[in-house]
Design an enzyme around this catalytic site. Structure first.
Site, short mmCIF file in Angstrom:
data_model
loop_
_atom_site.label_atom_id
_atom_site.label_comp_id
_atom_site.label_asym_id
_atom_site.label_seq_id
_atom_site.Cartn_x
_atom_site.Cartn_y
_atom_site.Cartn_z
N ARG A 170 23.24 34.35 -152.42
CA ARG A 170 22.35 35.39 -151.78
C ARG A 170 22.52 35.83 -150.56
O ARG A 170 21.49 36.59 -150.17
CB ARG A 170 20.89 34.91 -152.23
CG ARG A 170 20.29 34.63 -153.54
CD ARG A 170 20.63 35.80 -154.64
NE ARG A 170 20.13 35.48 -155.78
CZ ARG A 170 20.62 35.13 -156.80
NH1 ARG A 170 22.23 34.81 -156.73
NH2 ARG A 170 20.22 34.76 -157.70
N SER A 245 13.48 36.89 -159.22
CA SER A 245 13.11 35.69 -158.57
C SER A 245 12.20 35.85 -157.30
O SER A 245 12.91 36.71 -156.41
CB SER A 245 14.15 34.80 -158.17
OG SER A 245 14.89 34.55 -159.49
N GLU A 346 12.58 35.96 -151.70
CA GLU A 346 13.85 36.59 -152.30
C GLU A 346 14.05 38.10 -152.08
O GLU A 346 14.92 38.64 -151.42
CB GLU A 346 14.56 36.01 -153.58
CG GLU A 346 15.91 35.82 -153.80
CD GLU A 346 16.30 37.15 -154.55
OE1 GLU A 346 17.44 37.29 -154.24
OE2 GLU A 346 15.46 37.81 -155.09
N1 EPU Z 1 12.27 25.80 -164.01
C1 EPU Z 1 11.14 25.59 -164.39
N2 EPU Z 1 10.29 26.52 -164.65
C2 EPU Z 1 10.57 27.83 -165.25
C3 EPU Z 1 11.92 28.28 -165.02
C4 EPU Z 1 12.83 27.18 -164.44
O1 EPU Z 1 10.82 24.53 -164.13
O2 EPU Z 1 9.68 28.58 -165.60
C5 EPU Z 1 13.43 24.93 -163.43
C6 EPU Z 1 14.18 24.26 -164.46
O3 EPU Z 1 14.38 23.21 -164.03
C7 EPU Z 1 15.59 25.04 -164.75
C8 EPU Z 1 15.54 25.63 -163.28
O4 EPU Z 1 14.40 25.96 -162.72
O5 EPU Z 1 16.54 24.23 -165.02
C9 EPU Z 1 16.58 26.89 -163.05
O6 EPU Z 1 15.88 27.84 -163.99
P1 EPU Z 1 16.53 29.18 -164.59
O7 EPU Z 1 18.03 28.78 -164.89
O8 EPU Z 1 15.70 30.02 -164.92
O9 EPU Z 1 16.94 29.86 -162.95
P2 EPU Z 1 16.31 30.02 -161.62
O10 EPU Z 1 16.90 29.21 -160.65
O11 EPU Z 1 14.88 30.05 -161.67
C10 EPU Z 1 18.22 31.68 -160.72
C11 EPU Z 1 18.26 32.86 -159.88
C12 EPU Z 1 18.01 34.14 -160.95
C13 EPU Z 1 19.00 33.83 -161.85
C14 EPU Z 1 19.05 32.78 -162.73
C15 EPU Z 1 19.98 32.55 -163.73
C16 EPU Z 1 17.56 32.63 -157.75
C17 EPU Z 1 16.70 32.48 -156.86
N3 EPU Z 1 17.40 32.63 -158.95
O12 EPU Z 1 16.80 31.36 -161.22
O13 EPU Z 1 18.24 35.37 -160.03
O14 EPU Z 1 18.91 35.06 -162.93
O15 EPU Z 1 19.13 31.70 -161.96
O16 EPU Z 1 21.24 32.21 -163.28
O17 EPU Z 1 18.69 32.26 -157.34
C18 EPU Z 1 16.78 36.66 -158.84
O18 EPU Z 1 17.57 36.38 -157.80
O19 EPU Z 1 16.18 37.80 -158.70
C19 EPU Z 1 17.43 36.23 -160.03
C20 EPU Z 1 16.34 36.61 -161.23
#
Ligand code: EPU
Length: 351
Positions: A170, A245, A346
């Site tokens: 990021r 996010s 973010e």
């Molecule tokens: N999780 C929860 N609750 C939820 C969703 C997720 O506990 O409602 C936990 C779970 O353990 C899951 C982990 O968080 O395994 C990761 O969740 P997810 O795969 O949905 O990804 P994220 O970490 O929440 C990141 C990026 C997103 C990107 C997704 C998919 C960041 C800040 N966010 O989200 O990017 O789409 O991975 O790769 O790095 C953005 O930056 O705006 C964005 C949407």
């Protein structure tokens, strides 16, 4: 001498230009369709002593209720994509104002791998290098070879190679060391035609089992997963009035990780975590939020948390920036007290 007529509007509400649909007016606002428009706009801002703000798709942006007492440049550069073939490689140069997802789709339709996991991300191409957009195990830093930008220090257009962009999670020079210095006008991506898609992310490997999906199949799968998490922008769906996010996934020391585990009464392997640079550990901000009581569907006034993804703060309807700030502060303070982790916002904040 170039002769250009750039229209500059006054008191333009910024809310409609953001996916959160929040924010006050810009004192001045210009649609930037060409690099000449950009030069004219900069000259106008300098002549009038105005700060500038570069607006792309507004999908990662929180504008304050007071708006912006400067000139907003709405990046609408959208001439044709150019391509260069060189043996087994192809390079595409894409104008900053092009819609990111449309570009991803066109690349996938050609059977080319490299950005298929970045399907469904809202916003424009020019915004992608700034925060090194990433999802499902891919980030644009892997395929970007150069970025064309206006260097405001020298008032000339320059081309920065991938190394010069300083990409990390990021991060790039555009949002850190050289914030405010460059305005991206085009991005060049290089793809290796022999490359096969590699799926690293659990959500995706689960989706495909052991088969070998094409880039286009992955494109559709990623969109489906994003949709199920409310992370596709669909007009009229309250969960899509978000800026994606809202917090970065924190990268912490092993000591903090241990502390999180002990304070949650869990063993470390019961906590979602991934290895990060320098022996540190990346945690899921969404998981921390949930443990601190901020669950899907949480509401605080007109602001809230998406019913489908904990990490997305949403405008529940007629929310102001102040409503979002209040929820953000409450979450940050609670997570800090509980886990000793300072969550970083973010989306970019304006005003
Ligand atoms: N999780 C929860 N609750 C939820 C969703 C997720 O506990 O409602 C936990 C779970 O353990 C899951 C982990 O968080 O395994 C990761 O969740 P997810 O795969 O949905 O990804 P994220 O970490 O929440 C990141 C990026 C997103 C990107 C997704 C998919 C960041 C800040 N966010 O989200 O990017 O789409 O991975 O790769 O790095 C953005 O930056 O705006 C964005 C949407």
């Amino acid at each position: 001498m170039h002769q250009n007529t750039l229209a500059i509007q006054q008191n333009v509400s910024l809310a409609p230009f953001t996916t959160l649909r929040i924010g006050g007016p810009a004192l001045y606002f210009a649609e930037i369709r060409t690099e000449d428009d950009l030069l004219d706009a900069i000259a106008f801002a300098r002549k009038n002593g105005l700060p500038i703000f570069v607006l792309g798709g507004g999908s990662n942006l929180l504008v304050s209720d007071a708006g912006f007492e400067g000139l907003v440049l709405h990046m609408a550069l959208n001439d044709a994509v150019t391509s260069v073939h060189d043996g087994g490689l192809v390079e595409y140069t894409v104008p900053a104002g092009a819609d990111w997802n449309s570009f991803v789709l066109s690349v996938c339709q050609e059977g080319i791998s490299g950005i298929e996991c970045l399907a469904g991300i809202p916003g424009t191409v020019g915004g992608t290098p700034v925060q090194n957009v990433g999802a499902y195990g891919q980030e644009v830093a892997e395929t970007i070879t150069s970025v064309r930008a206006l260097d405001l220090e020298a008032t000339t257009f320059i081309t920065l190679g991938r190394e010069a962009c300083g990409f990390a999670y990021r991060h790039s020079i555009f949002n850190t060391t050289d914030r405010g210095r460059y305005i991206v006008t085009a991005v060049t991506f290089r793809f290796d035609l022999a490359r096969r898609p590699s799926l690293t992310y659990a959500d995706l490997t689960r989706h495909f089992g052991h088969s070998e999906p094409t880039p286009l199949e992955i494109y559709h799968a990623v969109r489906e997963i994003r949709h199920s998490k409310g992370m596709l922008i669909i007009e009229g769906e309250p969960d899509s009035r978000s800026a994606g996010s809202f917090f970065k996934n924190p990268i912490v020391t092993p000591e903090i990780f241990q502390y999180v585990a002990s304070t949650a009464g869990l063993s470390p392997d019961q906590i979602p975590h991934w290895p990060a640079e320098g022996g540190r550990i990346k945690l899921a901000a969404a998981w921390l939020l949930e443990r601190a009581g901020f669950v899907k569907g949480y509401a605080m006034g007109k602001a809230g948390i998406s019913s489908r993804h904990t990490l997305a703060l949403i405008n529940r309807g007629n929310a102001t920036a102040a409503d979002i700030f209040a929820l953000r502060n409450t979450i940050q303070q609670t997570v800090k007290t509980r886990f000793s982790i300072e969550l970083e916002q973010e989306p970019v904040q304006l005003g």
